[in-house]
Write a protein that holds these residues in place. Structure first.
Motif, PDB file in Angstrom:
ATOM      1  N   ALA A  97       0.853  -1.189   0.000  1.00 56.78           N
ATOM      2  CA  ALA A  97       0.000   0.000   0.000  1.00 56.78           C
ATOM      3  C   ALA A  97       0.885   1.234   0.000  1.00 56.78           C
ATOM      4  CB  ALA A  97      -0.911  -0.001   1.225  1.00 56.78           C
ATOM      5  N   LEU A  98       0.718   2.084  -0.997  1.00 54.94           N
ATOM      6  CA  LEU A  98       1.540   3.279  -1.128  1.00 54.94           C
ATOM      7  C   LEU A  98       1.019   4.397  -0.230  1.00 54.94           C
ATOM      8  CD1 LEU A  98       3.824   4.817  -2.620  1.00 54.94           C
ATOM      9  CD2 LEU A  98       2.110   5.445  -4.345  1.00 54.94           C
ATOM     10  N   LEU A  99       1.891   4.930   0.616  1.00 52.34           N
ATOM     11  CA  LEU A  99       1.571   6.101   1.435  1.00 52.34           C
ATOM     12  C   LEU A  99       2.303   7.294   0.844  1.00 52.34           C
ATOM     13  CD1 LEU A  99       0.376   7.558   3.890  1.00 52.34           C
ATOM     14  CD2 LEU A  99       2.368   6.800   5.214  1.00 52.34           C
ATOM     15  N   CYS A 100       1.542   8.164   0.155  1.00 47.95           N
ATOM     16  CA  CYS A 100       2.151   9.329  -0.490  1.00 47.95           C
ATOM     17  C   CYS A 100       1.338  10.595  -0.215  1.00 47.95           C
ATOM     18  CB  CYS A 100       2.293   9.100  -1.993  1.00 47.95           C
ATOM     19  SG  CYS A 100       0.727   8.829  -2.853  1.00 47.95           S
ATOM     20  N   MET A 101       0.536  10.552   0.861  1.00 43.38           N
ATOM     21  CA  MET A 101      -0.336  11.665   1.227  1.00 43.38           C
ATOM     22  C   MET A 101       0.147  12.277   2.542  1.00 43.38           C
ATOM     23  SD  MET A 101      -2.866  11.287  -1.113  1.00 43.38           S
ATOM     24  CE  MET A 101      -4.582  11.346  -0.687  1.00 43.38           C
ATOM     25  N   PRO A 102      -0.032  13.597   2.721  1.00 45.10           N
ATOM     26  CA  PRO A 102       0.378  14.238   3.986  1.00 45.10           C
ATOM     27  C   PRO A 102      -0.339  13.615   5.175  1.00 45.10           C
ATOM     28  CG  PRO A 102      -0.146  15.893   2.329  1.00 45.10           C
ATOM     29  CD  PRO A 102      -0.600  14.570   1.770  1.00 45.10           C
ATOM     30  N   LEU A 103       0.393  13.427   6.273  1.00 41.42           N
ATOM     31  CA  LEU A 103      -0.170  12.731   7.426  1.00 41.42           C
ATOM     32  C   LEU A 103      -0.965  13.630   8.365  1.00 41.42           C
ATOM     33  CD1 LEU A 103       2.714  10.235   8.127  1.00 41.42           C
ATOM     34  CD2 LEU A 103       0.330   9.632   7.735  1.00 41.42           C
ATOM     35  N   HIS A 130       4.708  13.956  -7.964  1.00 36.97           N
ATOM     36  CA  HIS A 130       5.096  12.766  -8.748  1.00 36.97           C
ATOM     37  C   HIS A 130       5.475  11.622  -7.809  1.00 36.97           C
ATOM     38  CE1 HIS A 130       5.243  14.440 -12.891  1.00 36.97           C
ATOM     39  NE2 HIS A 130       5.452  15.579 -12.255  1.00 36.97           N
ATOM     40  N   PRO A 131       4.512  11.004  -7.131  1.00 35.29           N
ATOM     41  CA  PRO A 131       4.828   9.961  -6.149  1.00 35.29           C
ATOM     42  C   PRO A 131       5.454   8.706  -6.742  1.00 35.29           C
ATOM     43  CG  PRO A 131       2.469  10.076  -6.538  1.00 35.29           C
ATOM     44  CD  PRO A 131       3.066  11.263  -7.220  1.00 35.29           C
ATOM     45  N   LEU A 132       5.289   8.472  -8.039  1.00 38.11           N
ATOM     46  CA  LEU A 132       5.825   7.254  -8.664  1.00 38.11           C
ATOM     47  C   LEU A 132       7.194   7.478  -9.305  1.00 38.11           C
ATOM     48  CD1 LEU A 132       2.552   5.991 -10.424  1.00 38.11           C
ATOM     49  CD2 LEU A 132       3.410   5.392  -8.156  1.00 38.11           C
ATOM     50  N   LYS A 133       7.714   8.683  -9.186  1.00 38.89           N
ATOM     51  CA  LYS A 133       8.919   9.094  -9.916  1.00 38.89           C
ATOM     52  C   LYS A 133      10.099   8.139  -9.746  1.00 38.89           C
ATOM     53  CE  LYS A 133      12.170  12.956 -10.342  1.00 38.89           C
ATOM     54  NZ  LYS A 133      12.533  14.308  -9.826  1.00 38.89           N
ATOM     55  N   ALA A 142      -3.061   1.989  -3.950  1.00 41.62           N
ATOM     56  CA  ALA A 142      -2.583   3.364  -3.796  1.00 41.62           C
ATOM     57  C   ALA A 142      -3.771   4.310  -3.710  1.00 41.62           C
ATOM     58  CB  ALA A 142      -1.683   3.771  -4.963  1.00 41.62           C
ATOM     59  N   ALA A 143      -3.626   5.327  -2.862  1.00 46.07           N
ATOM     60  CA  ALA A 143      -4.596   6.415  -2.760  1.00 46.07           C
ATOM     61  C   ALA A 143      -3.882   7.697  -3.160  1.00 46.07           C
ATOM     62  CB  ALA A 143      -5.138   6.515  -1.332  1.00 46.07           C
ATOM     63  N   MET A 144      -4.423   8.420  -4.137  1.00 52.20           N
ATOM     64  CA  MET A 144      -3.800   9.638  -4.642  1.00 52.20           C
ATOM     65  C   MET A 144      -4.849  10.728  -4.827  1.00 52.20           C
ATOM     66  SD  MET A 144      -1.169   8.344  -7.602  1.00 52.20           S
ATOM     67  CE  MET A 144      -0.046   6.963  -7.369  1.00 52.20           C
ATOM     68  N   ILE A 145      -4.371  11.974  -4.943  1.00 53.67           N
ATOM     69  CA  ILE A 145      -5.252  13.068  -5.322  1.00 53.67           C
ATOM     70  C   ILE A 145      -5.190  13.225  -6.840  1.00 53.67           C
ATOM     71  CG2 ILE A 145      -5.023  14.244  -3.106  1.00 53.67           C
ATOM     72  CD1 ILE A 145      -3.058  16.182  -4.434  1.00 53.67           C
ATOM     73  N   PRO A 146      -6.181  13.882  -7.453  1.00 56.81           N
ATOM     74  CA  PRO A 146      -6.196  14.014  -8.918  1.00 56.81           C
ATOM     75  C   PRO A 146      -4.921  14.605  -9.498  1.00 56.81           C
ATOM     76  CG  PRO A 146      -8.322  14.644  -8.038  1.00 56.81           C
ATOM     77  CD  PRO A 146      -7.423  14.411  -6.847  1.00 56.81           C
ATOM     78  N   MET A 147      -4.325  15.591  -8.824  1.00 59.13           N
ATOM     79  CA  MET A 147      -3.106  16.210  -9.339  1.00 59.13           C
ATOM     80  C   MET A 147      -1.974  15.197  -9.469  1.00 59.13           C
ATOM     81  SD  MET A 147      -0.775  19.256  -7.665  1.00 59.13           S
ATOM     82  CE  MET A 147      -0.301  18.182  -6.297  1.00 59.13           C
ATOM     83  N   GLN A 148      -1.822  14.310  -8.494  1.00 57.56           N
ATOM     84  CA  GLN A 148      -0.768  13.295  -8.554  1.00 57.56           C
ATOM     85  C   GLN A 148      -0.997  12.334  -9.713  1.00 57.56           C
ATOM     86  OE1 GLN A 148      -1.263  11.917  -4.470  1.00 57.56           O
ATOM     87  NE2 GLN A 148       0.732  12.741  -3.912  1.00 57.56           N
ATOM     88  N   VAL A 149      -2.248  11.965  -9.923  1.00 55.13           N
ATOM     89  CA  VAL A 149      -2.576  11.062 -11.036  1.00 55.13           C
ATOM     90  C   VAL A 149      -2.319  11.751 -12.364  1.00 55.13           C
ATOM     91  CG1 VAL A 149      -4.430   9.758 -12.147  1.00 55.13           C
ATOM     92  CG2 VAL A 149      -4.246   9.794  -9.654  1.00 55.13           C
TER      93      VAL A 149
END
Length: 361
Positions: A97-103, A130-133, A142-149
């Motif tokens: 599970a990818l954690l790429c969001m502010p806590l 760019h969380p996948l960079k 993975a949970a992302m916001i639209p901008m990251q996608v």
């Protein structure tokens, strides 16, 4: 069938293939120097709070339509929400599970709680556009916001990884038609979420791709929805929220008890007695404007309020023609204002409160 651990005293967490108990987490947190604060340390600080004696956790709302609020939410209800999501998606123990969001916000915290209750393997990436960079392998979830996608879709290597994510949920902002179009042929499940801090992340999902793609959100089990006299959505979700929640989202409910959002009540402009929904104007213009933009309003002596178009950078020469062709007469902006940058919140949502201020300058 997956079993979930909702006894905090018995929980452990798997972080990048390494299991940690609650006492190991506290030991690590205490030994990280204060001047070496990192996303990893933020995670261990949150986990230390999670395993602490208090039965509530402190969170911030995003503040997309006004001043951010501070809330205390119950750990027990956070775990209920996590179980609902993991069960709906069929996530299994040790799935990555990818954690790429502010806590500091509920979305990031809930990724961690899902890992705690379902035994997921948490992969850490500091929040960025760019969380996948720098990743070599795609996570299962993975949970992302639209901008990251959106950003990930612009880079071939990142897009390839995005397509390999088995369960991708997108929240924290609207999915515009162009983004939805780019996701519709993805081979694995892509979902848009509906929820807010008060509902401890989302209470409904809608599929964005494949034969199950839909404009309608399907609520989780035990979630009931209604409409107020003003046609705004009312949510009854006893497992995650003690009180009935009255939202500002103008909605429509179909015969299958699914719903779709038409806009926000506080995003309604009353111009000369005509009610104009900001989101509908933005959707109509989206296909015709390549520059970032927002629709907002400004006070006006004659009309009460007028529609204002904020556009990033230089105003296009054909903007008047675009508005005439794309919009009904009463939707057309009476003021077009160039701005250096479209205001966004920390979670990537349009900052409607700042937009209104800019429109009046």
């Amino acid at each position: 069938m997956t079993t979930y651990c909702t006894d905090i005293d018995k929980q452990t967490i798997l972080i990048e293939d390494i299991p940690y108990s609650n006492w190991e987490i506290e030991l690590i947190r205490m030994n990280i120097p204060a001047d070496k604060r990192s996303f990893r340390q933020e995670l261990f600080s949150f986990l230390s709070e999670w395993f602490g004696p208090e039965n509530k956790i402190f969170v911030h709302t995003s503040g997309s339509t006004g001043k951010p609020k501070e809330l205390w939410v119950e750990k027990e209800r956070m775990m209920e929400s996590a179980c609902l999501t993991c069960s709906f998606l069929g996530l299994q123990k040790e799935d990555s599970a990818l954690l790429c969001m502010p806590l500091q916000y509920i979305a990031g915290k809930m990724v961690v709680v899902r890992a705690l209750v379902a035994g997921l393997n948490l992969w850490l990436v500091p929040p960025s556009g760019h969380p996948l960079k720098d990743m070599q392998k795609a996570p299962v979830f993975a949970a992302m916001i639209p901008m990251q996608v959106y950003n990930s879709l612009q880079v071939p290597e990142e897009k390839a990884l995005l397509q390999q994510i088995k369960h991708l949920i997108i929240g924290g902002g609207a999915i515009d038609s162009q983004l939805a179009k780019e996701l519709k042929d993805f081979p694995n499940a892509v979902w848009s979420t509906y929820g807010m801090t008060e509902t401890l992340s989302h209470i409904a999902l809608r599929r964005l791709n494949g034969p199950e793609a839909s404009d309608w959100y399907t609520p989780f089990e035990d979630v009931r929805i209604y409409l107020s006299e003003e046609q705004t959505l009312i949510i009854h979700a006893p497992r995650v929220c003690e009180d009935e929640l009255r939202t500002n989202d103008i909605a429509e409910i179909n015969k299958d008890k699914q719903f779709r959002i038409l806009g926000r009540k506080d995003n309604t402009i009353n111009s000369g007695g005509v009610k104009i929904q900001i989101e509908q104007v933005e959707a109509a213009l989206k296909e015709h404007l390549s520059q970032p933009f927002l629709i907002t309003s400004a006070p006006n002596e004659k009309f009460g309020e007028i529609v204002v178009l904020l556009i990033e950078g230089q105003i296009p020469d054909n903007i008047k023609t675009v508005c005439e062709q794309a919009l009904p007469a009463y939707w057309r902006p009476k003021l077009i204002t160039p701005v250096f940058q479209i205001p966004l919140t920390e979670t990537g949502k349009p900052d409607r409160a700042i937009a209104k201020i800019l429109a009046q300058q």
